[in-house]
Design an enzyme around this catalytic site. Structure first.
Site, PDB file in Angstrom:
ATOM      1  N   GLU A 167       0.792  -1.227   0.000  1.00 40.70           N
ATOM      2  CA  GLU A 167       0.000   0.000   0.000  1.00 40.70           C
ATOM      3  C   GLU A 167       0.826   1.280   0.000  1.00 40.70           C
ATOM      4  OE1 GLU A 167      -3.140   0.611  -0.242  1.00 40.70           O
ATOM      5  OE2 GLU A 167      -3.983  -1.392  -0.166  1.00 40.70           O
ATOM      6  N   SER A 176     -27.973 -27.053  53.894  1.00 43.02           N
ATOM      7  CA  SER A 176     -27.203 -27.347  55.112  1.00 43.02           C
ATOM      8  C   SER A 176     -25.839 -26.670  55.154  1.00 43.02           C
ATOM      9  CB  SER A 176     -27.000 -28.870  55.219  1.00 43.02           C
ATOM     10  OG  SER A 176     -28.235 -29.543  55.315  1.00 43.02           O
TER      11      SER A 176
END
Length: 686
Positions: free
Chosen positions: A87, A347
């Protein structure tokens, strides 16, 4: 013709800039003054990461874009070098505008009648992305050049590259190379192969017409053109280019990472959430537990959920947090974070009850206590299996999780003290409207969360010092009120809890834990710890419906042990210290727990009541298809009928099972030895 003129714009601008003519400079200066400054800090996705920095879960921006921040050194170095070669070859030489490239583009256009190469630099492309300005007009292109020059003045080349990699478009709502890498390849951009790198270079030039999930062939051709160019420039070999050209194109987007989704959601929505939220989560442990829990919950059947919380009780750091499986399953209940859901703890409060008795000096693990029928005013508790064991030590009563001894001790220390100590542990006990703490809270008659129970057990592991949880290393811990138990009482409690020496059961060696099951089998729990970690497991249905015959010991405990199999276990120092004093050597007031008043076993029993299943409920058929039956009160033996047909006759125990022929409505009846009955209607569902 119009398109040809648009293509001439970059080249004509190049001539203008090179000529430096007075008129041209005046035009540029006038446009530059009217061009607003770019806003470089664009909204980015919030990301939640593990302790090692790995991505747990990203979120879209407010505008709905995936723009996951990435640093330059986190991207494959080949992608960066190939991008520049493809690019912008003179990126590190120009000032944002490559005048030589503009002249080259003009010459090629005039000589060939079509565009051979572009002249837009990465700085110019970034300026366009940040401004969303058009480049189809002369004025628009000049504005882009001006903005590119400004970027070059404000930022370093590395910063410009980083911004480009974070904003390049990749189709749909994907912006930035990290979002694209996850969406198309399911991995970080630092782990790309050559074919993937070429595709990511090609897509930003035409992101909508080349996106592979919609236009796979166009994406393939664009990728292969990049590979051909890289090979022609000598950056890769022809063999590598040919091999990469044959790689498959991803034809669909992959889901983004979603580990610890409930926790991540809470952190992301917090007022002080930053762009990158660092957590204490162990990535490998979290991923392993989520997969395991998803498999486990699927085996339990539709409607079930499992939650798990793992904490380092030495530092308070949360290492794993699973609020439930299947967040994206479409089931509304999956969105509930069961770590923070208020449930009955069954419990699991019994250890604290006995620990408070040890602290008060009214009991010792080897104190003898009676397990027999007894009533406390109008409250007459029964053991889970409804039998009675007679005289035993408190340590044995805790290991057997007997209800009557625990309530006898709670009656002495008072429910208010139990509630107060829970608050010291960082919990908020919830009771029915206008209700006060009562004896029933010792058996689950109080609302608590999994997180609060983990805090409680973490405090026990810390010799009574409250556990402050911490999920973000840079934040203050979530504070609590201080000491929960004395160090001496905590030490005695750990020695008397469910602990099996390494030689007897290697899988449970070094572990201190307690199981629990709430009324109606709605919740199954196992909470415990070793020398380093405290782990909490909850199993049940988020809608609080009866969950069938699930218990802490049969359903939650195996998952708890699986967690420690992944963690590895280390012994707690308390388990290696001096042995407990024998009963005969205790002071006389500690040898036997004070007698409790109440009716004897010969008192006439009340009428039988079907405790499970409850009347008019929908019951999910699980596993082998059996349904648990449980009766409270009445006199054994019991006869059970399903739709008038006997399913269990002369049963001495208060629990039985039957296997229905299939789903549908059913009437269950129990008859005790005195001919008294109770009946419920239920609906069985697959």
């Amino acid at each position: 013709m119009k398109q040809r003129l648009c293509l001439l714009i970059p080249a004509l601008l190049g001539l203008l800039l090179l000529s430096g003519g007075l008129t041209g400079l005046q035009v540029l200066h006038r446009i530059a003054r009217a061009t607003p400054a770019l806003v470089v800090e664009q909204p980015q996705s919030v990301t939640v990461v593990a302790a090692n920095g790995e991505l747990l879960r990203p979120f879209t921006t407010a505008g709905g874009y995936w723009r996951i921040p990435v640093k330059l050194n986190e991207v494959d170095s080949r992608l960066v070098s190939f991008l520049l070669a493809y690019e912008d070859q003179r990126f590190f030489e120009h000032d944002g505008v490559d005048r030589r490239a503009m002249l080259r583009a003009l010459w090629q256009l005039l000589a060939n009648g079509r565009v051979i190469s572009g002249a837009s630099t990465l700085s110019m492309q970034l300026a366009r992305l940040l401004s969303d300005d058009t480049t189809r007009t002369m004025t628009g292109k000049i504005r882009q050049i001006v903005q590119a020059r400004r970027l070059e003045v404000r930022l370093s080349k590395q910063e410009i590259l980083t911004l480009y990699l974070n904003h390049a478009p990749y189709g749909g709502n994907l912006e930035g190379v990290r979002a694209a890498s996850w969406a198309y390849f399911g991995k970080e951009p630092g782990w790309l192969n050559l074919a993937e790198i070429a595709l990511l270079i090609a897509l930003p030039q035409a992101p909508e017409t080349r996106r592979p999930d919609r236009f796979a062939e166009a994406a393939r051709k664009a990728r292969n053109r990049v590979l051909e160019r890289l090979a022609a420039d000598g950056l890769i070999s022809n063999e590598d280019a040919e091999r990469a050209s044959g790689a498959a194109i991803p034809d669909r987007r992959q889901p983004f990472p979603m580990l610890a989704p409930h926790l991540a959601e809470e952190l992301q929505s917090a007022d002080d959430a930053g762009l990158i939220i660092q957590t204490s989560i162990d990535f490998a442990l979290q991923a392993s537990l989520e997969k395991h829990i998803t498999q486990r919950s699927a085996g339990l059947g539709r409607g079930f959920s499992i939650a798990a919380l793992v904490v380092d009780h030495q530092s308070g750091a949360i290492r794993a947090s699973v609020g439930g499986p299947g967040l994206l399953s479409g089931n509304a209940a999956a969105y509930i974070n069961m770590i923070r859901a208020v449930r009955s703890p069954g419990s699991t409060l019994k250890p604290l009850i006995y620990g408070l008795a040890f602290e008060a000096g009214i009991a010792h693990p080897n104190t003898l206590i009676e397990d027999r029928p007894v009533a406390f005013s109008d409250y007459a508790p029964e053991n889970f299996n409804t039998g009675f064991y007679g005289t035993m030590t408190i340590s044995e009563a805790l290991k057997l999780s007997l209800n009557i001894p625990a309530i006898a001790v709670l009656d002495k220390i008072s429910p208010r003290r139990l509630s107060s100590r829970l608050r010291r542990a960082g919990a908020t006990p919830r009771f029915a409207e206008d209700a006060q703490p009562g004896l029933a809270m010792g058996l689950g008659g109080v609302g608590l969360t999994l997180e609060e129970l983990v805090r409680l057990y973490g405090a026990i592991a810390r010799y009574g010092a409250a556990l402050d949880l911490q999920i973000r290393p840079q934040m203050e811990p979530q504070g609590s009120a201080g000491r929960v138990l004395s160090a001496a009482a905590s030490d005695l409690l750990m020695k008397s809890m469910l602990y099996e020496p390494q030689g007897r059961n290697p899988k449970r060696g070094n572990l201190v834990y307690k199981t629990g099951t709430s009324y109606g089998y709605r919740d199954a729990w196992t909470i415990g710890f070793d020398g380093r970690h405290v782990v909490g497991i909850w199993v049940g249905r988020p809608d609080n419906a009866p969950a069938g015959y699930i218990t802490g010991a049969t359903t939650a405990l195996p998952i708890f042990l699986d967690v420690f199999a992944r963690l590895g276990t280390s012994p707690h120092p308390a388990l290696n210290s001096a042995v407990l004093t024998a009963n005969a050597d205790l002071p006389s007031h500690l040898q036997r727990f004070g007698r409790v008043s109440g009716p004897s076993a010969e008192v006439a029993s009340p009428r039988p009541v079907i405790a499970f299943p409850q009347a008019d409920t929908d019951l999910q058929m699980q596993g082998d298809g059996s349904v648990a039956l449980k009766v409270r009160g009445g006199a054994a033996p019991f006869t059970w009928l399903a739709d008038g047909r006997p399913v269990a006759s002369r049963a001495l125990r208060r629990e039985s099972f039957f296997r229905p022929s299939g789903p549908g409505f059913s009437t269950l009846t129990v008859i005790d030895s005195k001919g008294r009955t109770d009946q419920v209607n239920i609906r069985l569902m697959q």
